[in-house]
Design a protein around this motif. Structure first.
Motif, short mmCIF file in Angstrom:
data_model
loop_
_atom_site.label_atom_id
_atom_site.label_comp_id
_atom_site.label_asym_id
_atom_site.label_seq_id
_atom_site.Cartn_x
_atom_site.Cartn_y
_atom_site.Cartn_z
N PHE A 67 0.85 -1.27 0.01
CA PHE A 67 -0.11 0.25 0.12
C PHE A 67 0.94 1.23 0.28
O PHE A 67 0.45 2.43 0.04
N SER A 68 2.11 1.07 0.05
CA SER A 68 3.18 2.23 -0.23
C SER A 68 4.33 1.78 -1.07
O SER A 68 4.96 0.84 -0.80
N ASP A 69 4.65 2.72 -1.65
CA ASP A 69 5.61 2.69 -2.90
C ASP A 69 6.59 3.90 -3.00
O ASP A 69 6.59 4.34 -4.13
N GLN A 71 9.67 4.99 -2.78
CA GLN A 71 10.80 5.23 -3.71
C GLN A 71 10.53 5.27 -5.33
O GLN A 71 11.33 5.75 -6.00
N ILE A 72 9.57 4.84 -5.51
CA ILE A 72 9.09 4.76 -7.00
C ILE A 72 8.14 5.73 -7.28
O ILE A 72 8.29 6.43 -8.27
N TRP A 73 7.22 5.80 -6.60
CA TRP A 73 5.83 6.87 -6.87
C TRP A 73 6.25 8.22 -6.14
O TRP A 73 5.61 9.28 -6.27
N GLU A 74 7.29 8.52 -5.32
CA GLU A 74 7.74 9.66 -4.69
C GLU A 74 6.57 10.54 -4.21
O GLU A 74 5.67 9.82 -3.23
N GLU A 75 6.21 11.65 -4.69
CA GLU A 75 5.23 12.62 -4.13
C GLU A 75 3.76 11.98 -4.36
O GLU A 75 2.72 12.25 -3.49
N ARG A 76 3.70 11.12 -5.30
CA ARG A 76 2.15 10.56 -5.74
C ARG A 76 1.93 9.48 -4.73
O ARG A 76 0.80 8.93 -4.82
N ASN A 77 2.80 9.06 -3.85
CA ASN A 77 2.46 7.91 -2.94
C ASN A 77 1.54 8.26 -1.94
O ASN A 77 1.06 7.51 -1.21
N ILE A 78 1.37 9.83 -1.83
CA ILE A 78 0.37 10.03 -0.53
C ILE A 78 -0.97 9.50 -1.19
O ILE A 78 -1.89 9.40 -0.38
N LEU A 82 -3.03 0.65 -4.11
CA LEU A 82 -2.47 -0.51 -4.27
C LEU A 82 -1.50 -0.61 -5.33
O LEU A 82 -1.60 -0.23 -6.64
N TYR A 83 -0.22 -0.83 -4.67
CA TYR A 83 0.86 -1.27 -5.89
C TYR A 83 1.00 -2.73 -5.88
O TYR A 83 1.19 -3.55 -4.99
N ILE A 84 1.17 -2.95 -7.24
CA ILE A 84 1.29 -4.61 -7.74
C ILE A 84 2.81 -4.53 -8.30
O ILE A 84 3.19 -3.82 -8.90
N HIS A 85 3.51 -5.60 -7.74
CA HIS A 85 4.97 -5.89 -8.09
C HIS A 85 5.04 -7.39 -8.40
O HIS A 85 4.28 -8.29 -7.91
N ARG A 86 5.91 -7.47 -9.39
CA ARG A 86 6.73 -8.81 -9.90
C ARG A 86 5.52 -9.85 -10.13
O ARG A 86 5.31 -11.15 -9.56
N ILE A 87 4.71 -9.53 -11.11
CA ILE A 87 3.94 -10.57 -11.60
C ILE A 87 4.74 -11.65 -12.53
O ILE A 87 5.47 -11.43 -13.35
N ARG A 116 -7.88 4.14 -4.11
CA ARG A 116 -8.28 5.01 -5.24
C ARG A 116 -7.70 4.59 -6.55
O ARG A 116 -8.18 4.88 -7.40
N PHE A 117 -6.35 3.87 -6.44
CA PHE A 117 -5.77 3.70 -7.64
C PHE A 117 -5.22 2.31 -7.50
O PHE A 117 -4.67 1.88 -6.24
N ILE A 118 -4.85 1.77 -8.58
CA ILE A 118 -4.06 0.32 -8.51
C ILE A 118 -2.76 1.08 -9.69
O ILE A 118 -2.93 1.56 -10.59
#
Length: 173
Positions: A67-69, A71-78, A82-87, A116-118
């Motif tokens: 639910f937090s990322d 380092q990649i999403w920076e200011e948009r992380n607020i 939901l962040y999906i990784h390594r499919i 609100r976002f994937i």
């Protein structure tokens, strides 16, 4: 088809699927996944963030969530996301639109968790993969050069990432 959390009994299969995916990446792209630390997967399992899609009693696909990322999403992380990784897909099930299945699940899971976002990212500028994720319903937000990669898996070092986002419709308070 069912989606559920991975368990410690799945670790060998998870690493087998990561190896298959990495071997495929090596044939197509200059950047590929490193060998992930076992402790990373064990932590994700313990925290119920490692998932599996099961078809005919076999693991067809795996992925991780957070639910937090920052380092990649920076200011948009607020943004509540939901962040999906390594499919990683089992080659026995390729071509069955597994990412679309994950997206359907993620829309429900994100809404249940007031997100609100994937969001997803992929290292590099890969036009084929970008187009595929767009076909799965994501908006391509462009390329971003990562500034702070300490603690991220090695493939993020000095990386440019493609960012993807899908907005979930509804109330999120």
């Amino acid at each position: 088809m069912t989606i559920q959390n991975s368990t410690h009994h799945d670790i060998d299969e998870i690493f087998r699927l990561y190896k298959i995916a990495t071997d495929l990446q090596k044939t197509k792209f200059p950047v590929h996944w490193p060998e992930f630390e076992r402790s990373l997967i064990e932590t994700e399992i313990k925290e119920n963030r490692q998932w599996k899609l099961i078809i005919d009693n076999k693991i067809a696909c795996i992925w991780a969530t957070t639910f937090s990322d920052v380092q990649i999403w920076e200011e948009r992380n607020i943004d509540p996301s939901l962040y999906i990784h390594r499919i990683a897909a089992n080659p026995d099930f390729r071509g069955q639109h597994l990412v679309k299945q994950i997206v359907e699940w993620a829309m429900v899971f994100a809404k249940e968790n007031n997100k609100r976002f994937i969001r997803m990212d992929t290292v590099g500028d890969n036009p084929g993969l970008i187009e595929y994720y767009i076909q799965c319903g994501f908006d391509f937000l462009g390329l971003s050069t990562l500034k702070h990669t300490k603690g991220l898996p090695a493939h993020y070092d000095n990386a440019t990432v493609s960012l993807f986002q899908m907005e979930i419709r509804g109330d999120y308070d």
